[in-house]
Design a protein around this motif. Sequence first.
Motif, PDB file in Angstrom:
ATOM      1  N   GLN A   1     -22.984 -25.681  73.689  1.00  0.00           N
ATOM      2  CA  GLN A   1     -24.394 -26.743  73.934  1.00  0.00           C
ATOM      3  C   GLN A   1     -24.340 -28.417  73.490  1.00  0.00           C
ATOM      4  OE1 GLN A   1     -27.139 -24.976  74.993  1.00  0.00           O
ATOM      5  NE2 GLN A   1     -25.318 -24.084  75.367  1.00  0.00           N
ATOM      6  N   VAL A   2     -23.125 -28.888  72.976  1.00  0.00           N
ATOM      7  CA  VAL A   2     -22.381 -29.446  72.738  1.00  0.00           C
ATOM      8  C   VAL A   2     -21.443 -30.803  72.813  1.00  0.00           C
ATOM      9  CG1 VAL A   2     -24.244 -29.822  70.121  1.00  0.00           C
ATOM     10  CG2 VAL A   2     -21.852 -28.941  70.698  1.00  0.00           C
ATOM     11  N   ASN A   3     -21.091 -31.629  73.133  1.00  0.00           N
ATOM     12  CA  ASN A   3     -19.599 -32.149  73.212  1.00  0.00           C
ATOM     13  C   ASN A   3     -19.455 -32.424  71.475  1.00  0.00           C
ATOM     14  OD1 ASN A   3     -18.369 -32.453  75.452  1.00  0.00           O
ATOM     15  ND2 ASN A   3     -19.043 -34.060  76.236  1.00  0.00           N
ATOM     16  N   THR A   4     -18.290 -32.222  70.750  1.00  0.00           N
ATOM     17  CA  THR A   4     -17.951 -32.597  69.747  1.00  0.00           C
ATOM     18  C   THR A   4     -17.055 -33.975  69.749  1.00  0.00           C
ATOM     19  OG1 THR A   4     -15.958 -30.337  70.140  1.00  0.00           O
ATOM     20  CG2 THR A   4     -18.352 -30.051  68.326  1.00  0.00           C
ATOM     21  N   ASP A   5     -16.676 -34.173  68.616  1.00  0.00           N
ATOM     22  CA  ASP A   5     -15.967 -35.254  68.504  1.00  0.00           C
ATOM     23  C   ASP A   5     -14.120 -34.800  68.688  1.00  0.00           C
ATOM     24  OD1 ASP A   5     -17.487 -36.985  68.469  1.00  0.00           O
ATOM     25  OD2 ASP A   5     -17.934 -37.063  65.659  1.00  0.00           O
TER      26      ASP A   5
ATOM     27  N   TYR B   1      -5.672 -33.684  75.903  1.00  0.00           N
ATOM     28  CA  TYR B   1      -6.040 -34.696  76.731  1.00  0.00           C
ATOM     29  C   TYR B   1      -7.038 -36.115  76.754  1.00  0.00           C
ATOM     30  CZ  TYR B   1      -2.851 -30.642  79.139  1.00  0.00           C
ATOM     31  OH  TYR B   1      -2.800 -29.960  79.324  1.00  0.00           O
ATOM     32  N   GLY B   2      -7.726 -35.365  75.299  1.00  0.00           N
ATOM     33  CA  GLY B   2      -8.883 -36.552  75.705  1.00  0.00           C
ATOM     34  C   GLY B   2     -10.173 -36.240  75.554  1.00  0.00           C
ATOM     35  N   PHE B   3     -10.414 -34.990  76.233  1.00  0.00           N
ATOM     36  CA  PHE B   3     -11.610 -34.737  76.156  1.00  0.00           C
ATOM     37  C   PHE B   3     -11.981 -33.653  75.151  1.00  0.00           C
ATOM     38  CE2 PHE B   3     -10.150 -34.054  80.520  1.00  0.00           C
ATOM     39  CZ  PHE B   3     -10.777 -35.144  81.336  1.00  0.00           C
ATOM     40  N   SER B   4     -13.521 -33.275  74.932  1.00  0.00           N
ATOM     41  CA  SER B   4     -13.859 -32.493  73.989  1.00  0.00           C
ATOM     42  C   SER B   4     -13.428 -31.147  74.424  1.00  0.00           C
ATOM     43  CB  SER B   4     -15.691 -32.806  73.909  1.00  0.00           C
ATOM     44  OG  SER B   4     -15.975 -32.322  73.062  1.00  0.00           O
ATOM     45  N   ALA B   5     -13.921 -30.554  72.744  1.00  0.00           N
ATOM     46  CA  ALA B   5     -13.548 -29.021  73.001  1.00  0.00           C
ATOM     47  C   ALA B   5     -14.723 -28.173  73.173  1.00  0.00           C
ATOM     48  CB  ALA B   5     -13.225 -28.721  71.398  1.00  0.00           C
ATOM     49  N   GLY B   6     -16.548 -29.008  73.098  1.00  0.00           N
ATOM     50  CA  GLY B   6     -17.437 -28.514  74.121  1.00  0.00           C
ATOM     51  C   GLY B   6     -17.143 -28.378  75.545  1.00  0.00           C
ATOM     52  N   LEU B   7     -18.317 -28.949  75.905  1.00  0.00           N
ATOM     53  CA  LEU B   7     -18.452 -29.287  77.182  1.00  0.00           C
ATOM     54  C   LEU B   7     -17.131 -29.515  78.191  1.00  0.00           C
ATOM     55  CD1 LEU B   7     -22.439 -30.153  76.894  1.00  0.00           C
ATOM     56  CD2 LEU B   7     -21.764 -28.205  77.929  1.00  0.00           C
ATOM     57  N   ASP B   8     -16.976 -30.676  77.732  1.00  0.00           N
ATOM     58  CA  ASP B   8     -15.697 -31.085  78.338  1.00  0.00           C
ATOM     59  C   ASP B   8     -15.050 -29.967  78.811  1.00  0.00           C
ATOM     60  OD1 ASP B   8     -16.483 -33.591  78.189  1.00  0.00           O
ATOM     61  OD2 ASP B   8     -15.024 -33.754  77.175  1.00  0.00           O
ATOM     62  N   PHE B   9     -14.351 -29.003  78.286  1.00  0.00           N
ATOM     63  CA  PHE B   9     -13.722 -28.105  78.037  1.00  0.00           C
ATOM     64  C   PHE B   9     -14.408 -26.947  78.905  1.00  0.00           C
ATOM     65  CE2 PHE B   9     -12.148 -23.572  77.863  1.00  0.00           C
ATOM     66  CZ  PHE B   9     -11.060 -23.630  77.363  1.00  0.00           C
ATOM     67  N   GLU B  10     -15.237 -27.065  79.164  1.00  0.00           N
ATOM     68  CA  GLU B  10     -15.708 -25.659  81.328  1.00  0.00           C
ATOM     69  C   GLU B  10     -15.997 -26.909  81.935  1.00  0.00           C
ATOM     70  OE1 GLU B  10     -19.568 -24.089  78.997  1.00  0.00           O
ATOM     71  OE2 GLU B  10     -18.227 -24.830  77.536  1.00  0.00           O
ATOM     72  N   ARG B  11     -16.343 -28.302  82.096  1.00  0.00           N
ATOM     73  CA  ARG B  11     -16.383 -28.562  82.960  1.00  0.00           C
ATOM     74  C   ARG B  11     -15.100 -29.911  83.368  1.00  0.00           C
ATOM     75  NH1 ARG B  11     -22.204 -31.493  80.668  1.00  0.00           N
ATOM     76  NH2 ARG B  11     -21.255 -33.446  79.547  1.00  0.00           N
ATOM     77  N   LYS B  12     -14.464 -29.547  82.690  1.00  0.00           N
ATOM     78  CA  LYS B  12     -13.343 -30.754  82.879  1.00  0.00           C
ATOM     79  C   LYS B  12     -11.776 -30.225  82.709  1.00  0.00           C
ATOM     80  CE  LYS B  12     -15.312 -35.054  81.077  1.00  0.00           C
ATOM     81  NZ  LYS B  12     -15.947 -35.426  82.255  1.00  0.00           N
ATOM     82  N   ILE B  13     -11.581 -29.426  84.914  1.00  0.00           N
ATOM     83  CA  ILE B  13     -10.579 -28.678  84.567  1.00  0.00           C
ATOM     84  C   ILE B  13      -9.227 -29.429  84.618  1.00  0.00           C
ATOM     85  CG2 ILE B  13     -10.362 -26.518  85.566  1.00  0.00           C
ATOM     86  CD1 ILE B  13     -12.313 -26.325  83.420  1.00  0.00           C
ATOM     87  N   ILE B  14      -7.974 -28.994  83.872  1.00  0.00           N
ATOM     88  CA  ILE B  14      -6.956 -29.986  84.618  1.00  0.00           C
ATOM     89  C   ILE B  14      -6.301 -28.730  85.450  1.00  0.00           C
ATOM     90  CG2 ILE B  14      -5.081 -30.940  83.454  1.00  0.00           C
ATOM     91  CD1 ILE B  14      -6.633 -31.589  81.134  1.00  0.00           C
ATOM     92  N   VAL B  15      -5.870 -29.188  86.300  1.00  0.00           N
ATOM     93  CA  VAL B  15      -5.006 -28.394  87.376  1.00  0.00           C
ATOM     94  C   VAL B  15      -3.131 -28.874  87.191  1.00  0.00           C
ATOM     95  CG1 VAL B  15      -7.319 -27.586  88.238  1.00  0.00           C
ATOM     96  CG2 VAL B  15      -5.619 -29.642  89.605  1.00  0.00           C
ATOM     97  N   LYS B  16      -2.080 -27.717  87.472  1.00  0.00           N
ATOM     98  CA  LYS B  16      -1.351 -27.826  87.911  1.00  0.00           C
ATOM     99  C   LYS B  16      -0.829 -27.534  89.045  1.00  0.00           C
ATOM    100  CE  LYS B  16      -0.958 -26.868  83.395  1.00  0.00           C
ATOM    101  NZ  LYS B  16      -0.623 -26.904  81.660  1.00  0.00           N
ATOM    102  N   ARG B  17      -0.622 -27.827  89.929  1.00  0.00           N
ATOM    103  CA  ARG B  17      -0.582 -28.119  91.461  1.00  0.00           C
ATOM    104  C   ARG B  17       1.010 -27.047  91.723  1.00  0.00           C
ATOM    105  NH1 ARG B  17      -4.995 -28.515  95.302  1.00  0.00           N
ATOM    106  NH2 ARG B  17      -5.963 -29.937  94.362  1.00  0.00           N
ATOM    107  N   ASN B  18       2.030 -28.432  91.278  1.00  0.00           N
ATOM    108  CA  ASN B  18       2.919 -28.149  91.182  1.00  0.00           C
ATOM    109  C   ASN B  18       3.393 -27.094  89.850  1.00  0.00           C
ATOM    110  OD1 ASN B  18       3.172 -29.152  88.685  1.00  0.00           O
ATOM    111  ND2 ASN B  18       4.650 -30.482  88.974  1.00  0.00           N
ATOM    112  N   ALA B  19       2.795 -25.760  89.599  1.00  0.00           N
ATOM    113  CA  ALA B  19       3.363 -25.289  88.360  1.00  0.00           C
ATOM    114  C   ALA B  19       4.476 -23.915  89.318  1.00  0.00           C
ATOM    115  CB  ALA B  19       1.988 -23.910  88.213  1.00  0.00           C
ATOM    116  N   PRO B  20       3.716 -23.318  90.374  1.00  0.00           N
ATOM    117  CA  PRO B  20       4.654 -22.419  91.185  1.00  0.00           C
ATOM    118  C   PRO B  20       5.977 -22.895  92.068  1.00  0.00           C
ATOM    119  CG  PRO B  20       3.099 -21.916  92.353  1.00  0.00           C
ATOM    120  CD  PRO B  20       3.038 -23.282  91.495  1.00  0.00           C
TER     121      PRO B  20
END
Length: 356
Positions: free
Chosen positions: A16-20, A93-112
Amino acid sequence: MAHQDNPEFFKGRGAQVNTDNKFLKRKYVLDHIEGLDEPLLENSATQLFEETPKKIVSESNSPDLSHMYSINPYQGCEHGCIYCYARNTHEYYGFSAGLDFERKIIVKRNAPELLETYFNKKNYQPVSILLSGNTDCYQPIERRLKITRGLLQLFLQYKNPVSIITKNNVIIRDLDIITELAKLNLVHVNVSITSLNESLRQKLEPRTVTANGRLAVIQKLSEKGVPVRVMAAPIIPGLNSNEIPDIIKASADRGALSAGFTIVRLNGSIGEIFTDWIYKAFPDRAEKVLNQIKACHDGNLNDSKFGRRMRGEGPVAQSIHQLFKMACNRFLAGREMPPHDYSLFTPKGGKQTSMF
């Protein structure tokens, strides 16, 4: 008062929050903004960020997770589980552990591509690799990006053992590959079920599949000969701890061979996120739940002591352990996960190495 009746509750998300972020020197605030007729709302849509890592397999040398190898094709998770220990990693990654965690998704397309390089390293000896040790490899965006599917194709091609943990039914899409892995004793699947209570599930894990949906996953995998373990995790005393027998029974009825659990721990920013959430979602029992969590962790929400951090200790934790053990003895007696076969691994050059 349930969260549906609370006008302060941000529906559709867990936090419910974006923590520092403790790594950032500066932060922005919304205080003292004059002249606005309504609250300043941040963009609530899910955003994707591309990362191009140089390696993809992580190894944990923690005493209670020794030699655990894992791949996380995604960082952050749209499922929004309020208790998720991976939230803290989003701060790197410079984001918050709060709302950012569930709406700013980092993808690694070169994983395979990176996994194939890893398999072909000189002197590589096959190890079981976990998808994912941090965030769900079958979160919603996987339907479109298919990074996890690409990884599984390589596990099958190289015949390297893999374990999967998920709470999403997207995994059924890859049943063709997983079934072939199972025939060779190369795969274990762990399905996480936190609650069979749909109302509680919606609050705890707002964008996950229902418990019935996950039980259906267990059944479909089991019917295809895929070994499945149910993870009743995390157990939150005073919230879902009474459900342990029901979760294990329902999973066993659908073919699960084993069960595991952890007791919730609220390290780093998760303590603030969870505390804010429970006072909004369950104000009538917030104090009781928080006190029982503390009772499992030497009086603290935060617990980094190896051995205790995931299992807890004290009378509350002991009662949870006993309930889990009795349920396993009753519903899973005589069942066990088959061992992985490490003898089949074949690198690109074949098992026989050339002198030239």
